[in-house]
Design an enzyme around this catalytic site. Sequence first.
Site, mmCIF file in Angstrom:
data_model
loop_
_atom_site.group_PDB
_atom_site.id
_atom_site.type_symbol
_atom_site.label_atom_id
_atom_site.label_comp_id
_atom_site.label_asym_id
_atom_site.label_seq_id
_atom_site.Cartn_x
_atom_site.Cartn_y
_atom_site.Cartn_z
ATOM 1 N N ARG A 252 13.689 -8.543 -3.776
ATOM 2 C CA ARG A 252 12.792 -8.549 -2.603
ATOM 3 C C ARG A 252 11.607 -9.489 -2.857
ATOM 4 O O ARG A 252 11.498 -10.115 -3.918
ATOM 5 C CB ARG A 252 12.281 -7.143 -2.327
ATOM 6 N N GLY A 253 10.732 -9.566 -1.874
ATOM 7 C CA GLY A 253 9.452 -10.265 -2.013
ATOM 8 C C GLY A 253 9.616 -11.720 -2.442
ATOM 9 O O GLY A 253 10.505 -12.449 -1.982
ATOM 10 N N ILE A 254 8.743 -12.124 -3.356
ATOM 11 C CA ILE A 254 8.718 -13.523 -3.792
ATOM 12 C C ILE A 254 10.037 -13.896 -4.478
ATOM 13 O O ILE A 254 10.561 -14.994 -4.287
ATOM 14 C CB ILE A 254 7.505 -13.753 -4.734
ATOM 15 N N ASP A 273 17.636 -7.623 -11.063
ATOM 16 C CA ASP A 273 16.609 -6.642 -10.684
ATOM 17 C C ASP A 273 16.995 -5.292 -11.278
ATOM 18 O O ASP A 273 18.111 -5.133 -11.804
ATOM 19 C CB ASP A 273 16.432 -6.572 -9.157
ATOM 20 N N ALA A 322 9.990 -11.292 -12.032
ATOM 21 C CA ALA A 322 9.794 -9.834 -11.989
ATOM 22 C C ALA A 322 8.426 -9.492 -12.549
ATOM 23 O O ALA A 322 8.011 -10.024 -13.578
ATOM 24 C CB ALA A 322 10.880 -9.136 -12.801
ATOM 25 N N GLY A 323 7.713 -8.619 -11.850
ATOM 26 C CA GLY A 323 6.396 -8.238 -12.340
ATOM 27 C C GLY A 323 5.964 -6.952 -11.666
ATOM 28 O O GLY A 323 6.444 -6.609 -10.588
ATOM 29 N N ASN A 380 -9.603 -9.804 -13.018
ATOM 30 C CA ASN A 380 -9.783 -9.032 -11.788
ATOM 31 C C ASN A 380 -10.138 -7.600 -12.133
ATOM 32 O O ASN A 380 -9.573 -7.030 -13.068
ATOM 33 C CB ASN A 380 -8.491 -9.078 -10.958
ATOM 34 N N TYR A 386 -2.764 -6.329 -16.146
ATOM 35 C CA TYR A 386 -2.055 -7.349 -15.363
ATOM 36 C C TYR A 386 -2.590 -8.749 -15.689
ATOM 37 O O TYR A 386 -1.817 -9.689 -15.954
ATOM 38 C CB TYR A 386 -2.258 -7.024 -13.884
ATOM 39 N N LYS A 390 -0.661 -11.932 -17.276
ATOM 40 C CA LYS A 390 -0.494 -13.183 -16.512
ATOM 41 C C LYS A 390 -1.177 -14.361 -17.217
ATOM 42 O O LYS A 390 -0.725 -15.504 -17.101
ATOM 43 C CB LYS A 390 -1.028 -13.008 -15.089
HETATM 44 N N1 LIG Z 1 2.232 -10.812 -4.012
HETATM 45 C C1 LIG Z 1 1.204 -11.468 -4.517
HETATM 46 O O1 LIG Z 1 0.186 -11.684 -3.843
HETATM 47 C C2 LIG Z 1 1.267 -11.977 -5.931
HETATM 48 C C3 LIG Z 1 0.162 -12.667 -6.412
HETATM 49 C C4 LIG Z 1 0.186 -13.166 -7.698
HETATM 50 C C5 LIG Z 1 1.314 -12.997 -8.487
HETATM 51 N N2 LIG Z 1 2.374 -12.300 -8.000
HETATM 52 C C6 LIG Z 1 3.532 -12.133 -8.888
HETATM 53 O O2 LIG Z 1 4.703 -12.538 -8.219
HETATM 54 C C7 LIG Z 1 5.822 -11.806 -8.720
HETATM 55 C C8 LIG Z 1 6.572 -11.177 -7.560
HETATM 56 O O3 LIG Z 1 5.667 -10.371 -6.835
HETATM 57 P P1 LIG Z 1 6.040 -9.648 -5.466
HETATM 58 O O4 LIG Z 1 4.782 -9.564 -4.680
HETATM 59 O O5 LIG Z 1 7.232 -10.242 -4.859
HETATM 60 O O6 LIG Z 1 6.367 -8.180 -6.030
HETATM 61 P P2 LIG Z 1 7.412 -7.096 -5.549
HETATM 62 O O7 LIG Z 1 6.940 -5.811 -6.144
HETATM 63 O O8 LIG Z 1 7.614 -7.161 -4.076
HETATM 64 O O9 LIG Z 1 8.767 -7.569 -6.270
HETATM 65 C C9 LIG Z 1 8.908 -7.547 -7.679
HETATM 66 C C10 LIG Z 1 10.383 -7.375 -8.011
HETATM 67 O O10 LIG Z 1 10.495 -7.296 -9.429
HETATM 68 C C11 LIG Z 1 11.393 -6.246 -9.738
HETATM 69 N N3 LIG Z 1 11.137 -5.689 -11.070
HETATM 70 C C12 LIG Z 1 10.042 -4.992 -11.469
HETATM 71 N N4 LIG Z 1 10.208 -4.580 -12.733
HETATM 72 C C13 LIG Z 1 11.422 -5.039 -13.148
HETATM 73 C C14 LIG Z 1 12.156 -4.900 -14.353
HETATM 74 N N5 LIG Z 1 11.674 -4.212 -15.387
HETATM 75 N N6 LIG Z 1 13.367 -5.482 -14.437
HETATM 76 C C15 LIG Z 1 13.878 -6.169 -13.390
HETATM 77 N N7 LIG Z 1 13.221 -6.310 -12.213
HETATM 78 C C16 LIG Z 1 12.005 -5.748 -12.098
HETATM 79 C C17 LIG Z 1 11.120 -5.223 -8.661
HETATM 80 O O11 LIG Z 1 12.175 -4.262 -8.534
HETATM 81 C C18 LIG Z 1 10.959 -6.091 -7.433
HETATM 82 O O12 LIG Z 1 12.196 -6.344 -6.799
HETATM 83 C C19 LIG Z 1 5.259 -10.791 -9.707
HETATM 84 O O13 LIG Z 1 5.359 -11.312 -11.022
HETATM 85 C C20 LIG Z 1 3.802 -10.707 -9.306
HETATM 86 O O14 LIG Z 1 2.979 -10.296 -10.375
HETATM 87 C C21 LIG Z 1 2.382 -11.786 -6.738
#
Ligand SMILES: NC(=O)c1ccc[n+]([C@@H]2O[C@H](COP(=O)([O-])OP(=O)(O)OC[C@H]3O[C@@H](n4cnc5c(N)ncnc54)[C@H](O)[C@@H]3O)[C@@H](O)[C@H]2O)c1
Length: 480
Positions: A252-254, A273, A322-323, A380, A386, A390
Amino acid sequence: MNDSYLNFVNSPFGARIARSLGLPKPEVLRRYRADEPEFGGLIAIGAGREPHLLDSLADLVVSIGVTSVAHESAGLWMPLAHRHGLMTGRFEPADSGSATRLAALIFDASGIDDSSLMEPLHAFFHDTLRSLRQRGRIIVLGRPPEACASPRQWTAQRALEGLTRSLGKEARRGIIANLLYVGEGAEHCIEATLRFFLSPRSAYVSGQVVRIAADGSYSRTARAAQTDATASPFDWKQPLAGKRAVVTGAARGIGAAIASVLAAQGAHVIGIDIPAARDALDATMHQLNGTALAFDIAAPEAPAQIAAALDEHGVDIVVHNAGITKDKTIAKMTGAAWQSVIDINLCAQERIDDALLAAGILRDGGRIVGVSSISGIAGNLGQTNYATSKAGVIGRVQSMAPLLRPRGITINAVAPGFIETQMTAKMPLTLREAGRRMNSLSQGGLPVDVAQTIAWLAHPGSAGISGQVVRVCGQSLIGA
Ligand SMILES: NC(=O)c1ccc[n+]([C@@H]2O[C@H](COP(=O)([O-])OP(=O)(O)OC[C@H]3O[C@@H](n4cnc5c(N)ncnc54)[C@H](O)[C@@H]3O)[C@@H](O)[C@H]2O)c1
């Protein structure tokens, strides 16, 4: 996520209200669409003394099929453009009555070697900025200061950062401004990067400084593959055709957006995932004709399992996306919350890379991209775990880049700012609004903005970019 303020101020009624109350009006950004032309409009070219990159710019203008106009600072452009068979004219300032709207401003400052010689920068941007259309592009080209021969040259080249970042803040109207430092010998390795920064693919990337080094693998493999010496060495529509890309957190997401953009550019995507996200992962990978692997990347056996799953065909691109977050001020944070964030966001990346590199599964000429965050740059409140993880991602790409260079593997990080995802949707309203507006574009980015930036770093033409961090944050004021 829906940004109702952006939608409101871009409606006819909302625009009137915003104007009368003096409210900021974020521009609706244009994103890349396969069914719309990627490039178009007029590019104004400016230059300082002895510009080194005009030849490459002329190649680019031919390759993307746009028209150029020469500012008076770029006296060499007209004859050069004519030699390349380009239609070109002289730039007419906005007050001359015959002004045309410009799509992009490009200034070649690579030959400026003394701070007393920077007047052409003022002349060019003073004359052209008002003619730049909304969502336009500004690109400044220079030489990496740290490679300059004299302190004066270093000083003048370093000064370009202040100019470019200020232009990004002044221009507004959805315009982005970026600085490319092109190393000696890299003059002909810049097309992929110029294309990215001119295209709607870079809609949310502004105020960035990218260094492009001379790249042996470009000349070796890309040029060797060319049958026609004048043709471009890359398939610009499907640059990743034949490549295999692993994306973690792809359900999902990014991560899902990264998988989708890499697949659209021709890669076979292997999405990873957690088992709990298996249904969403399967659905995403099914749509992309990709492969789903349900692994928890932090599990001790995961690196070996991932390596075994990829072994037969190898892999070209690894994206560590993943994060997780577990926010609390450090006095209230449990040891488990600290450790799980560091482990998933940082240690797992190191273990997986080590396993793939040791077994030769990540092929020579490969790409590694880690997803960092602007929290890792600025810190932050409530995110010590976190931000530590990062910032560690940034340390990792910086430390690994020279080690991977002999194999032609690049390693870079993207640092997203506020991106509209389920992660940011959970934020309290006031924090979310602040996150959205505190950047030069006055809005949050979309997952596709991060994905397009990663696809540019994964491009075969980005072989000269390694060990760098590119923020995808609309020039966020945080950590600026
Ligand atoms: N959304 C933002 O504004 C933002 C900003 C800065 C950085 N990020 C980074 O971008 C990345 C994606 O963020 P997002 O907003 O899409 O988050 P999200 O929570 O929507 O998606 C993260 C995905 O990672 C998967 N995941 C988590 N732990 C895992 C594991 N142990 N093994 C396998 N998969 C795992 C989750 O199941 C999920 O599908 C992350 O690293 C996040 O820190 C996001």
